[in-house]
Design a protein around this motif. Structure first.
Motif, mmCIF file in Angstrom:
data_model
loop_
_atom_site.group_PDB
_atom_site.id
_atom_site.type_symbol
_atom_site.label_atom_id
_atom_site.label_comp_id
_atom_site.label_asym_id
_atom_site.label_seq_id
_atom_site.Cartn_x
_atom_site.Cartn_y
_atom_site.Cartn_z
ATOM 1 N N GLY A 19 0.847 -1.190 0.000
ATOM 2 C CA GLY A 19 0.000 0.000 0.000
ATOM 3 C C GLY A 19 0.880 1.238 0.000
ATOM 4 N N THR A 20 0.689 2.100 1.019
ATOM 5 C CA THR A 20 1.524 3.299 1.080
ATOM 6 C C THR A 20 2.719 3.095 2.003
ATOM 7 O OG1 THR A 20 0.204 4.165 2.883
ATOM 8 C CG2 THR A 20 -0.420 4.837 0.639
ATOM 9 N N LYS A 21 2.889 1.895 2.479
ATOM 10 C CA LYS A 21 4.024 1.628 3.377
ATOM 11 C C LYS A 21 5.114 0.844 2.635
ATOM 12 C CE LYS A 21 1.337 1.475 7.671
ATOM 13 N NZ LYS A 21 0.878 2.827 7.386
ATOM 14 N N ALA A 22 6.369 1.198 2.927
ATOM 15 C CA ALA A 22 7.477 0.463 2.315
ATOM 16 C C ALA A 22 8.508 0.111 3.375
ATOM 17 C CB ALA A 22 8.123 1.296 1.222
ATOM 18 N N THR A 23 9.031 -1.111 3.291
ATOM 19 C CA THR A 23 10.124 -1.522 4.164
ATOM 20 C C THR A 23 11.380 -1.601 3.298
ATOM 21 O OG1 THR A 23 8.535 -2.836 5.388
ATOM 22 C CG2 THR A 23 10.864 -3.265 5.833
ATOM 23 N N ILE A 24 12.498 -1.129 3.849
ATOM 24 C CA ILE A 24 13.731 -1.050 3.054
ATOM 25 C C ILE A 24 14.868 -1.765 3.785
ATOM 26 C CG2 ILE A 24 15.450 0.546 2.056
ATOM 27 C CD1 ILE A 24 13.133 2.650 2.012
ATOM 28 N N GLY A 25 15.690 -2.477 3.023
ATOM 29 C CA GLY A 25 16.868 -3.129 3.588
ATOM 30 C C GLY A 25 17.928 -3.261 2.522
ATOM 31 N N ILE A 26 19.005 -3.991 2.800
ATOM 32 C CA ILE A 26 19.996 -4.236 1.758
ATOM 33 C C ILE A 26 19.968 -5.714 1.386
ATOM 34 C CG2 ILE A 26 21.459 -2.312 2.460
ATOM 35 C CD1 ILE A 26 23.467 -4.422 3.560
ATOM 36 N N THR A 27 20.374 -6.011 0.152
ATOM 37 C CA THR A 27 20.241 -7.370 -0.358
ATOM 38 C C THR A 27 21.322 -8.287 0.203
ATOM 39 O OG1 THR A 27 21.642 -7.008 -2.266
ATOM 40 C CG2 THR A 27 19.299 -6.468 -2.515
ATOM 41 N N ASP A 28 21.115 -9.558 -0.001
ATOM 42 C CA ASP A 28 22.099 -10.554 0.405
ATOM 43 C C ASP A 28 23.429 -10.306 -0.309
ATOM 44 O OD1 ASP A 28 22.763 -13.005 1.821
ATOM 45 O OD2 ASP A 28 22.958 -13.860 -0.189
ATOM 46 N N HIS A 29 23.322 -9.949 -1.581
ATOM 47 C CA HIS A 29 24.523 -9.637 -2.352
ATOM 48 C C HIS A 29 25.294 -8.481 -1.687
ATOM 49 C CE1 HIS A 29 27.066 -8.924 -5.875
ATOM 50 N NE2 HIS A 29 26.781 -7.647 -5.737
ATOM 51 N N GLU A 87 25.134 -7.274 13.054
ATOM 52 C CA GLU A 87 25.403 -8.520 12.325
ATOM 53 C C GLU A 87 24.116 -9.187 11.834
ATOM 54 O OE1 GLU A 87 26.195 -7.897 15.448
ATOM 55 O OE2 GLU A 87 25.256 -9.400 16.737
ATOM 56 N N VAL A 88 22.963 -8.776 12.379
ATOM 57 C CA VAL A 88 21.689 -9.345 11.933
ATOM 58 C C VAL A 88 21.489 -9.110 10.426
ATOM 59 C CG1 VAL A 88 19.181 -9.165 12.175
ATOM 60 C CG2 VAL A 88 20.649 -9.189 14.212
ATOM 61 N N VAL A 89 22.029 -7.978 9.931
ATOM 62 C CA VAL A 89 21.918 -7.703 8.491
ATOM 63 C C VAL A 89 22.677 -8.763 7.691
ATOM 64 C CG1 VAL A 89 22.407 -6.047 6.653
ATOM 65 C CG2 VAL A 89 21.548 -5.245 8.845
ATOM 66 N N ASN A 90 23.829 -9.215 8.228
ATOM 67 C CA ASN A 90 24.546 -10.297 7.559
ATOM 68 C C ASN A 90 23.747 -11.606 7.609
ATOM 69 O OD1 ASN A 90 27.274 -8.758 9.006
ATOM 70 N ND2 ASN A 90 27.314 -9.188 6.817
ATOM 71 N N GLN A 91 23.153 -11.840 8.763
ATOM 72 C CA GLN A 91 22.514 -13.136 8.994
ATOM 73 C C GLN A 91 21.156 -13.252 8.314
ATOM 74 O OE1 GLN A 91 22.593 -12.763 13.189
ATOM 75 N NE2 GLN A 91 24.766 -13.241 13.378
ATOM 76 N N SER A 92 20.427 -12.161 8.279
ATOM 77 C CA SER A 92 19.058 -12.227 7.787
ATOM 78 C C SER A 92 18.693 -10.934 7.046
ATOM 79 C CB SER A 92 18.132 -12.435 9.004
ATOM 80 O OG SER A 92 16.793 -12.335 8.620
ATOM 81 N N PRO A 93 19.340 -10.712 5.890
ATOM 82 C CA PRO A 93 19.194 -9.411 5.229
ATOM 83 C C PRO A 93 17.755 -9.076 4.815
ATOM 84 C CG PRO A 93 20.323 -10.995 3.793
ATOM 85 C CD PRO A 93 20.222 -11.633 5.145
ATOM 86 N N GLY A 97 16.787 -8.380 9.318
ATOM 87 C CA GLY A 97 17.763 -7.325 9.067
ATOM 88 C C GLY A 97 17.197 -6.138 8.295
ATOM 89 N N TRP A 98 15.874 -5.983 8.254
ATOM 90 C CA TRP A 98 15.301 -4.787 7.608
ATOM 91 C C TRP A 98 15.846 -3.540 8.289
ATOM 92 C CZ3 TRP A 98 12.241 -1.287 10.379
ATOM 93 C CH2 TRP A 98 11.802 -1.729 11.643
ATOM 94 N N ILE A 99 15.900 -2.428 7.561
ATOM 95 C CA ILE A 99 16.546 -1.244 8.136
ATOM 96 C C ILE A 99 15.552 -0.150 8.510
ATOM 97 C CG2 ILE A 99 18.235 0.606 7.681
ATOM 98 C CD1 ILE A 99 19.852 -1.551 6.110
ATOM 99 N N LEU A 100 14.656 0.206 7.588
ATOM 100 C CA LEU A 100 13.695 1.246 7.956
ATOM 101 C C LEU A 100 12.363 1.062 7.230
ATOM 102 C CD1 LEU A 100 14.320 4.576 6.081
ATOM 103 C CD2 LEU A 100 15.755 2.591 5.669
ATOM 104 N N LYS A 101 11.330 1.700 7.782
ATOM 105 C CA LYS A 101 10.016 1.691 7.148
ATOM 106 C C LYS A 101 9.608 3.129 6.830
ATOM 107 C CE LYS A 101 8.694 -2.641 9.194
ATOM 108 N NZ LYS A 101 7.746 -3.483 9.892
ATOM 109 N N VAL A 102 8.940 3.256 5.695
ATOM 110 C CA VAL A 102 8.621 4.590 5.193
ATOM 111 C C VAL A 102 7.146 4.660 4.827
ATOM 112 C CG1 VAL A 102 9.119 6.230 3.318
ATOM 113 C CG2 VAL A 102 10.958 4.813 4.248
ATOM 114 N N GLU A 103 6.521 5.783 5.126
ATOM 115 C CA GLU A 103 5.187 6.094 4.616
ATOM 116 C C GLU A 103 5.430 6.787 3.273
ATOM 117 O OE1 GLU A 103 2.150 5.487 6.119
ATOM 118 O OE2 GLU A 103 1.171 6.353 4.346
#
Lengths: 127, 481, 447
Positions: A19-29, A87-93, A97-103
Motif C-alpha cells: 500500500g503506502t508503506k514500504a520496508t527497506i533493507g539491503i540485499t544478500d549480495h 550482524e543481523v543484516v549479515n545473517q538475515s538481510p 535485518g530490515w533497516i527502515l520503514k517509510v510512509e
C-alpha cells in the motif's frame, strides 16, 4: 537467493511495498560484498526523505556504504535492534535485518525499481 | 604484553622534581580543582624504559626492515639529520621569541633555515614562493585549496567543483570537501591515467581546481599533463600538484614547468624525514606568482643587511594555518638532507628509486598480474587477482611477507585495481635486498598455487596473528579506564 | 653514494634486466616527454657529513636560547626527563610508518592505546584519538565536528580563547558558511551574560579555554548546562599540565576536550612539531576525526591492538570523511605518553603545584614594584597578566638585552591591552630567577 516478492535498486537495496508503506533493507549480495557489518547509522523517525537522498550508512571494517532512498516519503520506523546487533543484516538481510520503514508519498522512484529477475541479471552483469 | 598500567604500583616514580623553593602557596578555591587524581601510571624509570623498549621491538621499521610501502616513500633517514635537529639551540627556541621587540635576533638561525628551505624547494619544484607552515601533506592540501578559494574569491570567480581522478589519494577529495568544494571524480582509462574525454566533459567555468598526483599512484607519468593544465587554465581553473610522488622526478621534471599553480610536498617522503610511526610530517606548499599574495602568514623575509624577519602584513593572505612556522624540526631535517645530498645526490636518489622500481616490476611480472604494464617511475601496482582465484588474497600475501621480515606493500590501493599491491622500494635498498624480495614474492606465488590453505594461518612469527578488527570496531575498547 | 647502496655494476645489470641497453640512468625517464623535462635544477653540490654538521652547528649559533624564559602564551618551557628523549630516539619507533599492518606494528599501536588511555584519564573523557597536528587545528576539528553532529552553523567563541587559535579557526572556515560570534576578551573568567546573549537554537557549539589565554581559571559547569539546554555542544581547550590539579573538562560536562600537548615532554623547537589532542564523550566517538586505536583479540586469543573505526577516515570515506587528516603527530604522542608515565600520578600533581606556587610568588614580587599592577580578577594557574607603567614592548626589549624573556605583550593581539604583559612561570624557574626577574624589571622601569 533473491526473494520474489521484493523490488530492488541498482544500489543493492530491497523494497517491500505494501500500500503506502514500504520496508527497506539491503540485499544478500550487498551484505556479502561488505563483509562483517560493524555499524549501521539509522535515520531519525519522522524525517522526510526524497528519492536518492542518503538515508542511512552501513559500515564494515574497511568500507562504508550509503543507503539511498529508493522512494520519497516519511520515515515511520527504524530497526533499533541493529544498533546493538548490526550482524543481523549479515545473517538475515531480507527479514530480521530490515533497516527502515517509510510512509510513501507519490510514485517517484518506483520506475527505477527492478523485479527479482531483473535484479538477478543485474548482479550477474556487474560481477 | 602487559600495559604500562599493569606495571604501575602506587608510590613509584620515574623522575624526581626539585622541592618547592618559594615561601608562598597558591590558594585556588576547591571548586576549581579536580575531585580525584588523574590516575596516571606510577612507574620507576627502569620499568618505563624497559616497557617502551619492549614495545619498540614489536615494530617493523626502516632501520631493520625492507619497507616497500607504495606512495609512502619509506627511504632510509640519514642519522646526521636527527643529530642536527637535536642541537639545543634549534630545539629549545620559543616560537614567540621573534614576535617580541628585539626578539628577532634570538631566532636568526631558525629563520634562515626556513628561508633557505623555501628557496631550495622553489628551485626543486619550479615554483615562485613556498610556505613551510603546513604540518603534513593533507594539511598542505587544505592550505593549497584554501589559497585557491581565496584567489577565486578575490577575482570574483564563481567556483564550485574540484576535479580529482579516481586513482588519487583519499586525502585529495577529503581536503577539497572540507574546504567547501564539491568533488568531481574522473575515472582512469585502461592506461591507468585520467580519461581525457571524461575530464573534458566535466571541465567547466565552475571548476576551481584540478588536483593531480604526477606520476600518479600507479607510478605512471601522464603524457597529456600539459594539455590538461592548458585546458584547466582556459577555464580559469588552477592546477594542484599532490607532491606525494615527487621522489620519482627530482631534477627530471618540475611541477612548475608542467603548468601546476599550487604544489604541496611531503618532506617525510621525498626529503627523508622519518615517519615517526605516523607523524609528524611536514607539507610545505609552493605557488606561482599569481598566488603569492594568498600565502599564509607569517612570511619569512630577508632584509637588505642579510638578517631575517617575519612579515604578518599580507592583506590578501588566507591567514594562519599553523600556530607558528610549521613543524620546524622536520623542516630542518629536510633542509639538512638537501644540503647534504646536493644537486647530484637528489638526482641520483630519483634515478635509483626509479631503477629499483622498474627492476622489481620486471622481475615480478611472471608471477603476478600487472594491470598497467607501462614504464613506471618510482612505484608500480601489481595485482594478486591470479592468486585470489585460489583463495590467496593480497592481505594473505601481506601476512606471508611479515613472516619473512618484510613490511608488506600498500594493499587495496589504488581503489581502481582489484587485489592491488602497490610497491615502492625507494633508492636506499641494495640489489641484494631487491633480489631477496623477488625470490620471496616468487615462492609465495608458487605456494599460492600449491597450498592456498597454508596462508590462512599466517603470520606465524609476528607477535600477534590477524587481530579481530570486527570485534575492535564493535566493542570500541579505545582506552583503559 | 652514501645513502644509495647500488654499485656501478648493480646499476648496469639492473638496467640491462629491464631492457635499457644504453646503460644510461636518464633513459629511465623516457616516459616524460622531452619538452616537459625540468627547465632548471640549480641546487648546490652536496657536502660531506662533516661539512654539513659544521654548517648547521654554526647556523644554530645564530639562535640565542640561554635567556631565562617567562614566555608562555600556550607554549611552555617545562622540564623534559632524559628517558623521554631516549625512548623516542629508538629507530624502532621513529623510522616506522603508520601502523596499518597490525602484526608489524604492535609497538606503535599499543603505545597509542596507552596514550589514548592517559589522555582520557587526564581529561576525564571517554575516548581520545591518536593525535592531531596541534592545539589550534584540534580546536578547528572540534568545531567542524560540532557542526556535523548538530547540523547547526553557528559557533560562539569565548573571549578567553587564544588569539592564535582564533585566527586559525577564522582562516580555515573563511570559505564555509559558518557564523562565528565572539564574546569580548575578558581578563577574568568567561562573561556569562555575553554568552547568554548569543546562545540560541542555531548554536552548534561554544568554544572555551581553561585556563584561558590570560591565565584565568574558570569552572564552566554552568555554561555547559545552559549550552546543553540549548542543544549546543561544549568544546574546551585545556592545558594538560594544569589538569594535574584543576577540574577536568568531564567534571564540567564538556563534550569535546582539546588542547596543545607540547607541555607533555615536547621541546619548544620554534613552533613544532607539537601535539594536538582531542578527547570526547563516548557517544561522539564515531564523529571524531583522526586515527583511533582499539584493543581486540587475535586468532590465538591474545590481546592485540588495531587501527579501528577507519570508516571515518579519508582513505576509506574520501570526500565524506570526518577530516582530511592522514599523517598525525604519532611520535609526539609517544613523547607525551612516556612523559606522563615518568612524571606519573604523584609527579603530575607536584609539577602543577610548583607551577602555581611559583607563579604566585612571582605575582607577589612584581606587585612590589612601583607602578606594576598584577591583575587578580580570577584565580590563575601558572600564567597571569600585569599592567606596566611603560610601553611593554620597550620593557621587553630592554629585558631581553639583560638575559630575560619576560613575557608576551598583549598589545600584539589586543588594541585595548597595550599596557599589558602575559607572564608564565613553570617548575623550571627558581626563586632566584624570579627575584632577578623582579629586580631587572624594576631597574628597567625606574633604574
Amino acid at each position: 537467493m533473491v526473494p520474489e516478492d521484493l523490488k530492488y535498486t541498482k544500489e543493492h537495496e530491497w523494497v517491500k511495498v505494501e500500500g503506502t508503506k514500504a520496508t527497506i533493507g539491503i540485499t544478500d549480495h550487498a551484505q556479502s560484498e561488505l563483509g562483517d557489518i560493524t555499524f549501521i547509522e539509522l535515520p531519525e523517525i519522522g524525517s522526510e526523505i526524497n528519492v536518492s537522498d542518503s538515508i542511512a550508512t552501513v559500515e564494515s571494517v574497511k568500507a562504508a556504504s550509503d543507503i539511498y532512498a529508493p522512494l520519497a516519503g516519511k520515515v515511520t520506523e527504524v530497526n533499533e535492534a541493529l544498533e546493538s546487533s548490526p550482524e543481523v543484516v549479515n545473517q538475515s538481510p531480507y527479514d530480521e535485518g530490515w533497516i527502515l520503514k517509510v510512509e510513501v508519498s507519490g510514485d517517484s522512484g518506483k520506475e527505477n525499481l527492478m523485479d527479482q529477475a531483473a535484479y538477478e541479471t543485474y548482479i550477474k552483469e556487474n560481477k | 604484553m602487559g600495559m604500562i598500567f599493569e606495571v604501575s604500583k602506587q608510590g613509584k616514580r620515574g623522575v624526581t622534581l626539585p622541592g618547592k623553593d618559594v615561601p608562598v602557596s597558591s590558594e585556588v578555591p576547591k571548586g576549581y580543582l579536580r575531585s580525584k587524581e588523574a590516575g596516571l601510571p606510577s612507574v620507576s624509570e627502569p620499568e618505563a624504559v624497559r616497557h617502551f623498549t619492549s614495545l619498540s621491538n614489536k615494530n617493523f621499521n626502516v632501520d631493520s626492515n625492507f619497507y616497500p610501502l607504495g606512495s609512502c616513500t619509506m627511504k632510509y633517514n640519514p642519522k646526521i639529520t636527527e643529530k642536527v635537529a637535536n642541537f639545543e639551540r634549534f630545539s629549545s627556541l620559543h616560537p614567540l621569541a621573534p614576535q617580541l621587540i628585539k626578539g628577532g635576533r634570538l631566532a636568526q638561525g631558525s629563520l634562515e633555515v626556513l628561508y633557505e628551505t623555501e628557496k631550495a624547494l622553489c628551485e626543486i619544484t619550479g615554483m615562485d614562493e613556498f610556505t613551510t607552515q603546513p604540518m603534513a601533506g593533507a594539511h598542505g592540501e587544505l592550505t593549497g585549496i584554501m589559497m585557491i578559494a581565496a584567489y577565486h574569491s578575490h577575482k570574483k570567480n564563481k567556483k564550485k567543483y574540484v576535479i580529482i581522478p579516481d586513482s588519487g589519494h583519499g586525502t585529495n577529495p577529503a581536503s577539497a570537501a572540507i574546504a567547501g568544494y564539491e568533488v568531481k571524480s574522473i575515472r582512469s582509462n585502461d592506461e591507468g591515467i585520467m580519461d581525457m574525454d571524461e575530464f573534458k566533459k566535466h571541465l567547466s567555468q565552475e571548476v576551481a581546481a584540478v588536483m593531480l598526483t604526477c606520476p600518479n599512484t600507479l607510478g605512471v607519468f601522464n603524457p597529456h599533463i600539459k594539455e590538461i593544465s592548458d585546458l584547466a587554465h582556459e577555464h580559469d581553473a588552477l592546477m594542484y600538484y599532490d607532491g606525494a610522488n615527487l621522489n620519482a622526478i627530482l631534477g627530471k621534471a618540475r611541477p612548475g614547468d608542467l603548468g601546476f599553480d599550487v604544489v604541496h610536498l611531503n618532506l617525510h617522503k621525498t626529503f627523508a624525514t622519518p615517519h615517526g610511526g605516523g607523524g609528524p610530517g611536514s607539507g610545505p606548499v609552493g605557488v606561482k606568482k599569481d598566488l603569492i599574495p594568498f600565502l599564509p602568514v607569517s612570511r619569512v623575509e630577508k632584509r637588505q643587511d642579510g638578517t631575517f624577519s617575519l612579515n604578518y602584513d599580507e592583506p590578501l593572505s588566507v591567514g594562519y594555518v599553523s600556530p607558528f612556522y610549521g613543524n620546524f624540526s622536520v623542516i630542518l631535517k629536510a633542509y639538512v638532507y638537501i644540503y647534504l645530498l646536493g644537486k647530484e645526490g637528489l638526482i641520483d636518489a630519483s634515478e635509483s628509486a626509479v631503477l629499483n622500481a622498474n627492476y622489481l616490476k620486471s622481475e615480478l611480472k611472471d608471477s603476478y598480474d600487472i594491470p598497467f604494464d607501462k614504464n613506471c617511475l618510482h612505484e608500480f601496482v601489481i595485482s594478486a587477482l591470479k592468486q585470489s582465484k585460489k583463495g590467496v588474497r593480497a592481505l594473505d600475501i601481506s601476512k606471508a611477507l611479515i613472516d619473512e621480515g618484510i613490511h608488506p606493500p600498500t594493499i587495496y590501493f589504488p581503489l581502481i585495481v582489484k587485489e592491488a599491491m602497490m610497491v615502492e622500494p625507494t633508492e636506499t635498498e641494495s640489489k641484494a635486498t631487491l633480489d631477496w624480495f623477488i625470490g620471496i614474492m616468487k615462492s609465495i606465488a608458487r605456494l599460492a598455487e600449491k597450498d592456498p590453505e597454508h596462508f590462512k594461518s599466517l603470520p606465524q612469527k609476528a607477535p600477534v596473528r590477524r587481530p579481530d578488527e570486527v570485534k575492535a570496531a564493535k566493542e570500541m575498547d579505545v582506552a583503559y579506564l | 653514494m652514501t645513502y644509495i647502496p647500488l654499485s656501478e655494476k648493480d646499476r648496469k645489470d639492473m638496467l640491462e634486466a629491464i631492457g635499457i641497453k644504453s646503460g644510461k640512468m636518464d633513459d629511465l625517464f623516457k616516459c616524460i616527454p622531452s619538452e616537459l623535462r625540468a627547465k632548471s635544477f640549480n641546487i648546490e653540490p652536496g657536502r660531506s657529513e662533516l661539512e654539513t654538521e659544521k654548517y648547521f652547528r654554526d647556523l644554530s649559533k645564530k639562535n640565542i636560547t640561554d635567556l631565562v624564559c617567562f614566555l608562555g602564551g600556550g607554549f611552555y618551557d617545562h622540564y623534559i626527563p632524559a628517558a623521554v628523549d631516549a625512548i623516542v630516539s629508538r629507530p624502532e619507533f621513529y623510522t616506522a610508518y603508520t601502523p596499518y599492518q597490525p602484526e608489524a606494528s604492535q609497538g606503535t599501536l599499543q603505545a597509542i592505546y596507552e596514550y589514548q588511555s592517559c589522555i582520557c584519564r587526564l581529561t576525564g573523557m571517554d575516548a581520545s584519538n591518536a593525535s592531531l597536528y596541534d592545539g589550534g587545528t584540534a580546536l578547528y576539528e572540534a568545531a567542524m565536528m560540532a557542526l556535523r553532529v548538530t547540523g547547526r552553523n553557528k559557533i560562539i567563541m569565548d573571549g578567553g580563547v587564544s588569539p592564535i587559535y582564533r585566527k586559525m579557526l577564522y582562516s580555515y572556515t573563511k570559505n564555509l558558511s559558518i557564523e562565528f560570534v565572539e564574546t569580548p576578551p575578558a581578563h577574568g573568567q568567561s562573561d556569562r551574560d555575553e554568552i547568554a546573549k548569543y546562545l540560541d537554537d542555531k548554536t552548534a557549539a561554544i568554544i572555551l579555554q581553561n585556563p584561558n589565554f590570560f591565565g584565568a581559571i574558570d569552572d564552566h559547569t554552568d555554561i555547559a548546562e545552559k549550552c546543553h539546554a540549548a542543544g549546543a555542544l561544549v568544546i574546551e581547550s585545556v592545558y594538560p599540565i594544569s589538569l594535574g590539579v584543576l577540574k577536568t573538562p568531564r567534571e564540567m560536562n564538556v563534550d569535546i576536550a582539546t588542547g596543545e600537548g607540547q607541555s607533555l615532554g615536547i621541546p619548544l623547537s620554534f613552533g613544532g612539531p607539537y601535539l594536538g589532542f582531542m578527547a570526547v564523550k563516548k557517544e561522539l566517538i564515531r564523529k571524531m576525526p583522526g586515527r583511533i586505536v582499539g584493543a581486540t583479540e587475535d586468532l590465538d586469543g591474545r590481546r592485540s591492538y588495531v587501527l579501528t573505526l577507519q570508516t571515518r577516515e579519508q582513505h576509506i570515506r574520501r570526500e565524506k570523511a570526518t577530516s582530511n587528516i592522514c599523517s598525525n603527530e604519532a611520535l609526539c604522542a609517544l613523547r607525551a605518553l612516556v612523559y606522563m608515565c615518568l612524571v606519573g600520578r604523584e609527579g603530575f600533581k607536584e609539577i602543577a603545584s610548583l607551577c602555581m606556587d611559583k607563579a604566585e610568588y612571582a605575582k607577589q614580587k612584581l606587585e612590589g614594584i612601583k607602578g606594576v599592577e598584577v591583575k587578580r580578577s580570577a584565580p590563575t594557574f601558572n600564567e597571569f597578566i600585569i599592567r606596566l607603567p611603560k610601553d611593554p614592548n620597550v620593557v621587553i626589549g630592554k629585558m631581553i638585552e639583560r638575559g630575560i624573556t619576560p613575557g608576551f605583550p598583549l598589545g600584539r593581539y589586543y588594541d585595548d591591552l597595550k599596557d599589558y604583559m602575559l607572564i608564565a612561570v613553570t617548575e623550571k624557574r627558581t626563586k632566584r630567577e624570579i627575584d632577578v626577574f623582579a629586580a631587572v624589571l624594576e631597574e628597567v622601569l625606574w633604574g
